[in-house]
Design an enzyme around this catalytic site. Structure first.
Site, PDB file in Angstrom:
ATOM      1  N   GLU A 189       0.716  -1.180   0.025  1.00  9.57           N
ATOM      2  CA  GLU A 189      -0.054  -0.022  -0.079  1.00  9.57           C
ATOM      3  C   GLU A 189       0.926   1.292   0.019  1.00  9.57           C
ATOM      4  OE1 GLU A 189      -2.445  -0.070   3.437  1.00  9.57           O
ATOM      5  OE2 GLU A 189      -3.105  -2.157   2.864  1.00  9.57           O
ATOM      6  N   CYS A 220       2.892   8.365   1.252  1.00  3.94           N
ATOM      7  CA  CYS A 220       3.631   7.353   2.334  1.00  3.94           C
ATOM      8  C   CYS A 220       3.892   6.070   1.554  1.00  3.94           C
ATOM      9  CB  CYS A 220       2.296   7.034   3.432  1.00  3.94           C
ATOM     10  SG  CYS A 220       2.862   5.863   4.778  1.00  3.94           S
ATOM     11  N   CYS A 240       5.216  -7.586   7.353  1.00  8.68           N
ATOM     12  CA  CYS A 240       6.249  -6.955   8.276  1.00  8.68           C
ATOM     13  C   CYS A 240       6.297  -8.243   9.377  1.00  8.68           C
ATOM     14  CB  CYS A 240       5.689  -5.930   9.050  1.00  8.68           C
ATOM     15  SG  CYS A 240       6.701  -5.054  10.226  1.00  8.68           S
ATOM     16  N   CYS A 260       3.913  -5.933  15.888  1.00 14.01           N
ATOM     17  CA  CYS A 260       3.088  -4.845  16.920  1.00 14.01           C
ATOM     18  C   CYS A 260       1.594  -5.268  17.070  1.00 14.01           C
ATOM     19  CB  CYS A 260       3.263  -3.250  16.155  1.00 14.01           C
ATOM     20  SG  CYS A 260       4.898  -2.917  16.227  1.00 14.01           S
ATOM     21  N   CYS A 298      -1.156  -3.501  14.813  1.00 18.09           N
ATOM     22  CA  CYS A 298      -0.685  -2.943  13.267  1.00 18.09           C
ATOM     23  C   CYS A 298      -1.397  -4.059  12.182  1.00 18.09           C
ATOM     24  CB  CYS A 298       0.787  -2.754  13.238  1.00 18.09           C
ATOM     25  SG  CYS A 298       1.172  -2.192  11.392  1.00 18.09           S
ATOM     26  N   CYS A 330      -1.803   1.642   8.410  1.00 21.08           N
ATOM     27  CA  CYS A 330      -1.095   0.366   7.871  1.00 21.08           C
ATOM     28  C   CYS A 330      -1.665  -0.719   7.624  1.00 21.08           C
ATOM     29  CB  CYS A 330      -0.086   0.361   8.881  1.00 21.08           C
ATOM     30  SG  CYS A 330       1.164   1.553   8.791  1.00 21.08           S
TER      31      CYS A 330
HETATM   32  N1  SAH Z   1       7.385  -0.035  11.101  1.00 12.40           N
HETATM   33  C1  SAH Z   1       7.635   1.278  11.230  1.00 12.40           C
HETATM   34  C2  SAH Z   1       6.648   2.381  10.322  1.00 12.40           C
HETATM   35  C3  SAH Z   1       5.277   1.565  10.195  1.00 12.40           C
HETATM   36  S1  SAH Z   1       3.975   2.466  10.604  1.00 12.40           S
HETATM   37  C4  SAH Z   1       7.380   1.766  12.578  1.00 12.40           C
HETATM   38  O1  SAH Z   1       7.114   0.788  13.348  1.00 12.40           O
HETATM   39  O2  SAH Z   1       7.396   3.127  12.775  1.00 12.40           O
HETATM   40  C5  SAH Z   1       4.005   4.213  10.819  1.00 12.40           C
HETATM   41  C6  SAH Z   1       3.411   4.302  12.240  1.00 12.40           C
HETATM   42  O3  SAH Z   1       1.842   3.838  12.320  1.00 12.40           O
HETATM   43  C7  SAH Z   1       3.975   3.528  13.444  1.00 12.40           C
HETATM   44  O4  SAH Z   1       4.000   4.475  14.657  1.00 12.40           O
HETATM   45  C8  SAH Z   1       3.001   2.570  13.880  1.00 12.40           C
HETATM   46  O5  SAH Z   1       3.338   2.062  15.175  1.00 12.40           O
HETATM   47  C9  SAH Z   1       1.646   3.381  13.616  1.00 12.40           C
HETATM   48  N2  SAH Z   1       0.622   2.202  13.584  1.00 12.40           N
HETATM   49  C10 SAH Z   1       0.159   1.120  12.897  1.00 12.40           C
HETATM   50  N3  SAH Z   1      -0.933   0.622  13.004  1.00 12.40           N
HETATM   51  C11 SAH Z   1      -1.443   1.836  13.856  1.00 12.40           C
HETATM   52  C12 SAH Z   1      -3.209   1.560  14.323  1.00 12.40           C
HETATM   53  N4  SAH Z   1      -3.785   0.664  14.246  1.00 12.40           N
HETATM   54  N5  SAH Z   1      -3.358   2.722  14.808  1.00 12.40           N
HETATM   55  C13 SAH Z   1      -2.347   3.550  15.170  1.00 12.40           C
HETATM   56  N6  SAH Z   1      -0.867   3.919  14.809  1.00 12.40           N
HETATM   57  C14 SAH Z   1      -0.930   2.604  14.043  1.00 12.40           C
END
Ligand code: SAH
Length: 347
Positions: A89, A102, A109, A113, A116, A332
């Site tokens: 995406e 973006c 990944c 987390c 995510c 994401c």
């Molecule tokens: N792997 C990288 C970039 C990924 S996403 C990282 O961890 O930073 C970019 C941001 O969106 C990250 O801060 C991630 O933790 C956040 N993110 C992902 N899913 C989310 C969600 N459902 N709600 C809020 N933030 C989210």
């Protein structure tokens, strides 16, 4: 398999032409056309004969747009497909500071987390530098005439530092004036906090903005939502971030997804204050974007603003990130998850 032109840096393109017994100046011509997403046949300042030889030996390497969703605020979410069927995406946003894209750095990944959607099926593979660039080139071309893509955020699917070499090569390529020439000041990268890579990145001489996904200021709490917290402590990550600031002079952005009742208490305010002491940073609060299958709760908007105020009262610079494209699958990996649900897991 044919080599893809978009995967070559200017220096590599020069070598390709020399290998073909041609003049290296063609490299600049090709790079300019690639930035405009033109097919080899339309690279009109190159002789027809040479275009024919390029076609025989190379592909352009562009990504195919497989789905686009447009939100009411103009945010556009793209699902791209590569030659092997993998999908990622990208998101186009009109931000106050300019048009921003973006991009994703990996297919899936492996950071795991809890909140995510990108981690749902683990890591499928890394993207090459050209595959990351192909997202920017395609989004740029899709904006039509008079486009002015000024900013790139590496915040899509994947952990950029888990694909270090390709990500650094991508940043250099997208910044190359022979191509899109996007300024380093307009590029930021978000990481969940891979300490060795942050330190290594500080030495690359790129000086882009570094965002750290912190989400909780204590190791114990962080480990409940981010498995990487078992490898690196908050203190180690913030020390590395400090090194990055000292090397580059770029203020660190701390990302903090606010999760109702989990990381938005007064104790969290004090923990953050302690952790961030002495670090030149700004906290970006992201209200949790809830998606199916997670038990974590998105807070009420008012609660997020109240948390922000409490941080500010303690002297921490903080803002609530303006949510964009809320009416489409904005967070994401959500669009890809929908697509996989409909088309099987080959994507
Ligand atoms: N792997 C990288 C970039 C990924 S996403 C990282 O961890 O930073 C970019 C941001 O969106 C990250 O801060 C991630 O933790 C956040 N993110 C992902 N899913 C989310 C969600 N459902 N709600 C809020 N933030 C989210």
């Amino acid at each position: 398999m044919k080599k893809s032109l978009i995967d070559c840096s200017l220096g590599e393109l020069r070598e390709e032409f020399i290998r073909m017994g041609e003049k290296p100046f063609h490299a600049k011509q090709v790079m300019k056309w690639i930035a405009q997403q033109k097919p080899i046949e339309e690279m009109t300042d190159i002789s027809k004969e040479l275009r024919g030889r390029l076609r025989m030996n190379y592909t352009e390497g562009y990504a195919e747009i497989c789905r686009v969703l447009t939100a009411a605020d103009g945010t556009k979410k793209y699902l791209f497909r590569y030659a092997d069927g993998s999908t990622v995406e990208s998101v186009f946003m009109h931000k106050d500071y300019g048009n921003t894209v973006c991009v994703s750095t990996q297919v899936g990944c492996r950071m795991g987390c809890a909140f995510c959607a990108s981690c749902r099926d683990g890591l499928k593979r890394n993207l090459t530098a050209g595959e990351i660039l192909a997202q920017v080139v395609a989004v740029n071309a899709d904006q039509g005439e008079g486009r002015n893509l000024g900013n790139i955020v590496l915040m899509g699917m994947g952990e950029p530092f888990d694909n270090y070499e390709n990500v650094v090569k991508f940043i250099r390529m997208v910044n190359d004036p022979a191509g899109l020439g996007i300024g380093l000041r307009g590029i930021s990268l978000s990481s969940c906090g891979m300490v060795e890579e942050i330190k290594r990145f500080a030495e690359e001489g790129l000086g882009i903005t570094l965002s750290i996904s912190l989400h909780a200021a204590s190791d114990e709490k962080r480990a409940r939502i981010m498995p990487t917290a078992k490898k690196y402590t908050v203190q180690q990550i913030l020390e590395a971030a400090k090194t990055y600031f000292l090397k580059t002079g770029r203020r660190i952005i701390i990302e903090y997804a606010v999760i109702d009742g989990f990381n938005d208490t007064q104790e969290d305010v004090f923990l953050l204050k302690d952790a961030l002491r002495g670090i030149n940073c700004h906290v970006n609060l992201i209200p949790l974007n809830g998606n199916d299958g997670i038990a974590l709760k998105a807070p009420d908007k008012r609660k997020v603003y109240a948390f922000c105020e409490r941080l500010e009262r303690e002297g921490i610079s903080a803002t609530v990130r303006k949510s964009m494209g809320g009416d489409i699958a904005g967070a994401c990996g959500q669009l890809r998850q929908q697509y996989i649900g409909e088309n099987g897991d080959k994507a």
